[in-house]
Write an enzyme that holds these catalytic residues in place. Structure first.
Site, PDB file in Angstrom:
ATOM      1  N   ASP A 138       8.745  14.117 -28.931  1.00  0.00           N
ATOM      2  CA  ASP A 138       8.300  15.045 -29.981  1.00  0.00           C
ATOM      3  C   ASP A 138       8.408  14.288 -31.311  1.00  0.00           C
ATOM      4  OD1 ASP A 138       7.623  17.496 -31.263  1.00  0.00           O
ATOM      5  OD2 ASP A 138       9.739  17.820 -31.715  1.00  0.00           O
ATOM      6  N   GLU A 143       3.124  16.037 -27.228  1.00  0.00           N
ATOM      7  CA  GLU A 143       2.354  17.211 -27.644  1.00  0.00           C
ATOM      8  C   GLU A 143       0.998  16.798 -28.181  1.00  0.00           C
ATOM      9  OE1 GLU A 143       4.480  20.188 -30.000  1.00  0.00           O
ATOM     10  OE2 GLU A 143       2.571  20.808 -30.856  1.00  0.00           O
ATOM     11  N   ASP A 186      14.622  19.358 -31.537  1.00  0.00           N
ATOM     12  CA  ASP A 186      13.649  18.274 -31.305  1.00  0.00           C
ATOM     13  C   ASP A 186      13.803  17.697 -29.890  1.00  0.00           C
ATOM     14  OD1 ASP A 186      12.619  17.834 -34.259  1.00  0.00           O
ATOM     15  OD2 ASP A 186      14.790  17.994 -34.345  1.00  0.00           O
TER      16      ASP A 186
END
Lengths: 175, 175
Positions: free
Chosen positions: A17, A76, A148
Site C-alpha cells: 500500500d 491497489e 497501512d
C-alpha cells in the site's frame, strides 16, 4: 494468472500500500486450505528531498523481497484521486514500489479498493476499519495492526481469494 | 551541487521529461565554455498493463545511462497538476524514471518549468515552442526535434546554466 501456478502449490504473496511518507507492506503464505500470516510493517521514509524518498521506497521493497521471498505481488489499482497534488506524490511512490517488484521479477496484480472490500467484508463500500477487523480475524493477528500494514495484508488476502477462484475455474474447465 | 564537481570538468547531463506514454530524454556534454549535443529521443511505451509500462520506462532509462554514461540528471519539478488522474499517471512514470537514475547512482536535480523557461528564453512564462527554438539554437540542432526530447534537452541546458553559476559562486568565495 501464471499458467505454472497450481492449486496445490504454496505461494507467498506480498501486498503493498504505497504512500509518499508511509508505505504499508504485508506478506502471507497461501497453502492448500488456508492463509498464514508471515510479516507486515511500514516503510517510513524520512528524506526531505523527494527523489531520495522514492529511492528509499525502491530499496526497502527490494529488501523485503530479499528477506521474505514472495512470489506474487498485489497492489491497489488507483483510478482517480481527489487531489491532484497528492495524486502526483502517490503516483511516484507507487511507481517506485512497482519498479522494485518488477526488478525482482515478481508478477504484479492490481485490485481496486472495492474488490478488496468485497473479498474481505462482502461489501464494496465497507469501512477501512471493517477490512482491518477481517484481516485480523482471517490471519489470526492479535494486538495492534497499523492501518497501512492492514491495507497491504487486505490486498494479499484479496489476491489469494481471486487466485483460488481462478485456479478452481481452470481445474473445472480442464477436467 | 556535489563538492567534487569542478568547473574545469566536462560533465554529461541527462535530462528526462517523463510521461506515461512518451518519456523524452536528452543528453548534453558541458565543457569549459560550451554545451555539446550528444543525443535525444523518446521512450514510447506500448504495454497495455500499466505496471509493465513503468518497467519499460525504468529499463529504458537504465539502458540510456549505460549507452551514454551521463553523470548528472535533471528532471522537471512538478508542484501541482490540473487533473488528478493524469497527475497519478505522470507521478508513476516520474517515480520509475527517478528510481532508474538513482539505481545508476546519478545525482538528481529538479527544476521547475519556469526555471527552464527563465534560463533559456529569459522569461518564466515563455511558450514551449520558444524553449524548443532556443534549445535548437544553443545546441546547433537542425531539422525536426520532438517536443518531449526538446523539453528534456531544455532541462539539461537549465541544469548546465545553474551548475556553472553555482561553480562560479563557489570559485569566487573560495579565492
Amino acid at each position: 494468472m501464471n499458467s505454472n501456478d497450481t492449486e496445490s502449490q504454496t505461494v507467498r504473496i506480498l501486498g503493498i500500500d504505497p504512500g509518499s511518507r508511509i508505505t504499508g507492506y504485508g506478506i502471507i503464505e497461501q497453502g492448500l486450505n488456508d492463509c498464514r500470516y508471515i510479516a507486515s510493517g511500514c516503510i517510513r521514509v524520512q528524506a526531505d528531498y523527494f527523489p531520495d524518498r522514492l529511492k528509499q521506497i525502491f530499496d526497502s521493497v527490494l529488501e523485503i523481497i530479499e528477506v521474505y521471498r514472495p512470489e506474487q505481488m498485489a497492489i491497489e489499482q488507483v483510478f482517480m484521486h481527489k487531489n491532484a497534488d497528492s495524486a502526483l506524490k502517490l503516483g511516484q511512490a507507487r511507481g517506485a514500489a512497482i519498479c522494485a517488484v518488477q526488478t525482482a521479477d515478481l508478477p504484479v496484480f492490481e485490485y481496486a479498493a472495492r474488490q478488496v472490500k468485497q473479498a474481505l467484508v462482502g461489501k464494496g463500500n465497507a469501512e477501512k476499519t471493517q477490512v482491518q477487523h477481517m484481516v485480523k480475524i482471517l490471519l489470526g493477528i492479535q494486538g495492534e495492526l497499523q492501518i497501512d500494514a492492514s491495507d497491504a495484508l487486505g490486498l494479499c488476502l484479496c489476491h489469494s481469494h481471486h487466485r483460488q477462484t481462478a485456479l478452481r475455474i481452470r481445474r473445472s474447465t480442464t477436467r
